[in-house]
Design a protein around this motif. Structure first.
Motif, PDB file in Angstrom:
ATOM      1  N   GLN A   1      21.175  31.302 -14.670  1.00  0.00           N
ATOM      2  CA  GLN A   1      22.595  31.177 -14.903  1.00  0.00           C
ATOM      3  C   GLN A   1      23.077  30.162 -15.760  1.00  0.00           C
ATOM      4  O   GLN A   1      24.097  30.446 -16.441  1.00  0.00           O
ATOM      5  CB  GLN A   1      23.251  30.870 -13.379  1.00  0.00           C
TER       6      GLN A   1
ATOM      7  N   ALA B   1      24.525  32.304 -23.941  1.00  0.00           N
ATOM      8  CA  ALA B   1      24.370  33.587 -24.031  1.00  0.00           C
ATOM      9  C   ALA B   1      25.067  34.104 -24.800  1.00  0.00           C
ATOM     10  O   ALA B   1      26.340  33.678 -25.130  1.00  0.00           O
ATOM     11  CB  ALA B   1      24.490  34.343 -22.518  1.00  0.00           C
TER      12      ALA B   1
ATOM     13  N   HIS C   1      22.471  30.937 -19.240  1.00  0.00           N
ATOM     14  CA  HIS C   1      23.430  32.216 -19.552  1.00  0.00           C
ATOM     15  C   HIS C   1      25.032  31.519 -20.013  1.00  0.00           C
ATOM     16  O   HIS C   1      25.497  31.739 -21.158  1.00  0.00           O
ATOM     17  CB  HIS C   1      23.612  33.198 -18.625  1.00  0.00           C
TER      18      HIS C   1
ATOM     19  N   VAL D   1      22.282  38.443 -13.606  1.00  0.00           N
ATOM     20  CA  VAL D   1      21.851  36.987 -13.453  1.00  0.00           C
ATOM     21  C   VAL D   1      22.529  36.494 -12.452  1.00  0.00           C
ATOM     22  O   VAL D   1      22.075  35.617 -11.578  1.00  0.00           O
ATOM     23  CB  VAL D   1      22.193  36.273 -15.052  1.00  0.00           C
TER      24      VAL D   1
ATOM     25  N   PHE E   1      25.113  39.691 -17.369  1.00  0.00           N
ATOM     26  CA  PHE E   1      25.686  38.684 -16.786  1.00  0.00           C
ATOM     27  C   PHE E   1      25.824  38.959 -15.005  1.00  0.00           C
ATOM     28  O   PHE E   1      25.519  38.199 -14.457  1.00  0.00           O
ATOM     29  CB  PHE E   1      27.226  38.593 -17.288  1.00  0.00           C
TER      30      PHE E   1
END
Length: 724
Positions: free
Chosen positions: A626, A633, A629, A604, A601
């Motif tokens: 992003q 994610a 994610h 990214v 995290f």
């Protein structure tokens, strides 16, 4: 008779001066730029010139005598290689730089015809460059011709408009042609045009007003408001209204503490009817350890507190703790810098010494110090005169000399040295001229430094002086950008005469206030955060929607990687575990960059690796990675579905569905939902669901899945991802 006639003409022709006539032609034609013949490592195709003509004697040698003299041909000047290539007569990688009918071509031809005379040693020097007009108020789309005059050491003057270089600091607001014709756009604000000639610069400042009626301006709270609203009134840009309480609380908590306000804090603040409730919350945040955590995260990254090896862990933790404790105790800023620059001893005994572990060479030290603490980028002055400023190589090495007596001794800890002042005369060698230069601080003499004195202390004294034109200015500009997204000078660490502030009166007032406060960082933050200018709404009106530099509204910005991760943890009720740190440690409290590797995290979303003193290392722009994610994610899904998280608790909660929706909105957005949002969310939460096997889920399972969806939807909104 013919010969005599030619000699007579040549005798009557004024002598062409290489420095004052030829060098400006080469510079105007861009022959001596870094991508052409001033390229590092030998120029271009064997022909080397100094960058922007700062070394004319070397340029004369390379042009006249280099390449066995093949570039000039006085017997037939038009056959000279320099003219044939520049005019496109023969192939030239740089294209046509001088047409045959140009004054520059004619001047070069005349100089070659005269036998390529060199400039005498006592040649007249340029003493100043002036642009006319120096400032102007331009209507949208209005044009203004700029004229450039230079003065010489013999008292003479000359119009050099055709040979000067012009460059706008903001092409979106004002453009300028090669001949100095400036054109304003329809974007209101302040812009400038830099004029450069033979190492001298001047600036034309343009004000482009919108001229809209400015009626309802918020009542000023302090001098910040007076300068911001005064500038907006002059420009004719009506500001947005002051934001509501919920927006202010979320904004200021993120900016000072690096976190979202808790639901309890939000409720208490919204119920507080005190007239000074906003000032109260600013003071509470500045007293909190969260403030120290957040700003220590900012400073340790800029001070390169990075982990390159496992042995770095002790020094990194010690350095981070020193920065955090200094901020929490509100140690004056000049004292913090003094303790850092003049650090001696070992890291365990004196944690600021850790900076010398990361920045070992004197040239690295002065480059970082000047950029971070003075807002002056000196890197290019190591090899040549600064192209946009007055700093020379001598200025560079004179500053380097302050760190020339830093001594090192190995300690029992691998990779760590004991730092001390090594007795001796402080001086640094100019690598180009070989001259040994004594310490001088950016043109300011600091007096004689005896061999027993640590020159770094003299540098710290100069920095903290009220007369220092850089130290306080650089800090207040950096902090202004932290709260307003854009510095009064952009970039925030590039302070120079040719990069003027958008509101010089405001910058000067902030600088003076900071000095008079005793370099009090908390006081500076308090002044900024309690101003009405900081509290304006982010919603634009019809007049200020294009304004991006005058602070007529709040400019929303994405949450930083660490802040966003902590915010997701706070909303979901989950935690992120970090190696060697106690459970519950916030991401903004991480001591160094090593945790980026273990946290996809943080990587990214652009947490910096602490390799640069430039805040530009932190990535604040959006990316597809992003978005993906946040959408799917595994770590985001696991946080939302955590067995001890918020969704799990609300699933078991007997409170009405509407109360659960209100809690989610308070947690994520620091506000209550609107009636429409409440209706839609509540209706969704009670919807039935079907499992993967096609069978209906129980009411409790359906509520759990629906709450997870609501949580996911909220943390993917721009309202959550941005500070607004």
């Amino acid at each position: 008779m013919v010969v005599l006639s030619i000699q007579t003409v040549r005798a009557e022709t004024p002598s062409v001066d290489f420095v004052n006539d030829i060098m400006p032609v080469l510079t105007k034609a861009s022959c001596n730029t870094g991508v052409c013949h001033a390229k590092a490592g030998g120029g271009q195709n064997g022909f080397e010139l100094s960058l922007l003509g700062f070394e004319p004697q070397d340029d004369y040698t390379h042009l006249v005598r280099g390449g066995r003299g093949r570039r000039v041909f006085p017997a037939a000047p038009e056959l000279s290689l320099i003219l044939q290539k520049a005019s496109g007569e023969i192939p030239h990688g740089g294209g046509i730089r001088l047409s045959k009918d140009s004054s520059g071509y004619r001047l070069l031809h005349q100089w070659i015809e005269q036998g390529m005379p060199a400039s005498p040693e006592n040649n007249t020097q340029v003493t100043s460059v002036e642009v006319d007009p120096p400032a102007a108020i331009l209507k949208p789309n209005e044009q203004r011709q700029l004229a450039v005059m230079v003065k010489y050491s013999d008292g003479s003057q000359r119009d050099v408009t055709s040979l000067a270089l012009f460059e706008s600091n903001d092409d979106a607001m004002i453009t300028v042609t090669d001949d100095g014709l400036a054109t304003a756009s329809d974007i209101p604000g302040n812009a400038s045009v830099m004029v450069r000639y033979q190492g001298r610069v001047a600036v034309h400042s343009a004000t482009i007003p919108m001229a809209a009626p400015v009626g309802d301006v918020p009542e000023p709270i302090n001098f910040v408001d007076e300068h911001v609203f005064g500038n907006l009134t002059q420009l004719g840009i009506p500001p947005s209204p002051v934001c509501d309480d919920a927006t202010f609380l979320r904004r200021v908590t993120l900016d000072i503490a690096g976190r979202l306000p808790s639901e309890e804090e939000t409720k208490n603040f919204l119920e507080n009817e005190s007239a000074d409730r906003r000032i109260q919350v600013v003071d509470e945040l500045l007293r909190s350890p969260d403030y120290a955590d957040y700003f220590a995260n900012k400073w340790t990254a800029l001070l390169k507190n990075r982990r390159d090896d496992r042995s770095d862990i002790t020094s990194n933790f010690a350095f981070h703790a020193w920065v955090r404790d200094s901020l929490l105790a509100n140690t004056p800023y000049d004292q913090i810098v003094r303790e850092l620059l003049a650090a001696t001893g070992t890291i365990i005994g004196n944690p600021p010494v850790a900076w010398y572990k990361r920045v070992k060479e004197p040239n690295q030290q002065i480059e970082d110090v000047s950029q971070l603490f003075l807002g002056v980028r000196l890197q290019c002055a190591q090899c040549h005169h600064h192209p946009f400023e007055r700093w020379s190589q001598d200025d560079y090495y004179a500053l380097t000399a302050f760190f020339s007596r830093v001594g090192r001794k190995p300690t029992a800890t691998a990779g760590e040295d004991l730092i001390f002042h090594q007795r001796g005369v402080a001086e640094a060698k100019n690598m180009k001229t070989g001259t040994m230069i004594r310490p001088i601080a950016l043109g300011d003499r600091v007096g004689e430094i005896s061999p027993d004195e640590d020159p770094r202390l003299k540098l710290a004294d100069w920095m903290a002086s009220p007369e220092n034109p850089f130290f306080a200015k650089a800090l207040v500009n950096r902090y202004w950008k932290h709260f307003f997204k854009r510095g009064l000078i952009e970039p925030e660490d590039d302070i120079r005469d040719t990069n003027p502030p958008t509101n010089p009166e405001l910058l000067a007032a902030l600088e003076l206030h900071f000095i008079e406060s005793g370099f009090d960082l908390k006081d500076l933050i308090r002044v900024i955060a309690t101003s009405r200018a900081y509290q304006l709404s982010a919603a634009p009106n019809e007049h200020n929607i294009a304004d991006m530099q005058n602070y007529s509204r709040y400019f929303p910005r994405r949450l930083q990687a660490e802040v966003l991760l902590d915010a997701i943890d706070q909303v979901t009720g989950a935690t992120t575990s970090f190696a060697n740190l106690p459970p519950g440690t916030r991401a903004v409290a991480l001591p160094d960059n090593s945790y980026n590797t273990s946290s996809p995290f943080l990587k990214v979303f652009g947490r910096p690796e602490s390799t640069s003193v430039c805040e530009c290392e932190r990535v604040q722009s959006a990316s597809l990675a992003q978005s993906l994610h946040l959408i799917n994610a595994a770590d985001i899904k696991s946080k939302i579905a955590a067995s001890n998280g918020r969704v799990a608790r609300l699933t078991k909660d007997a409170n009405p569905i509407e109360d659960q929706v209100r809690e989610m909105y308070l947690a994520a957005l620091s506000r209550l939902p609107s009636d429409e949002e409440l209706r839609i969310a509540a209706a969704y939460l009670v919807e039935s669901r079907v499992g993967d096997d096609g069978k209906p889920l129980s009411e409790n399972q359906a509520l759990r899945d629906n709450l997870q969806d609501l949580t996911w939807a909220l943390i993917n909104t721009k309202e959550f991802i941005f500070n607004h």
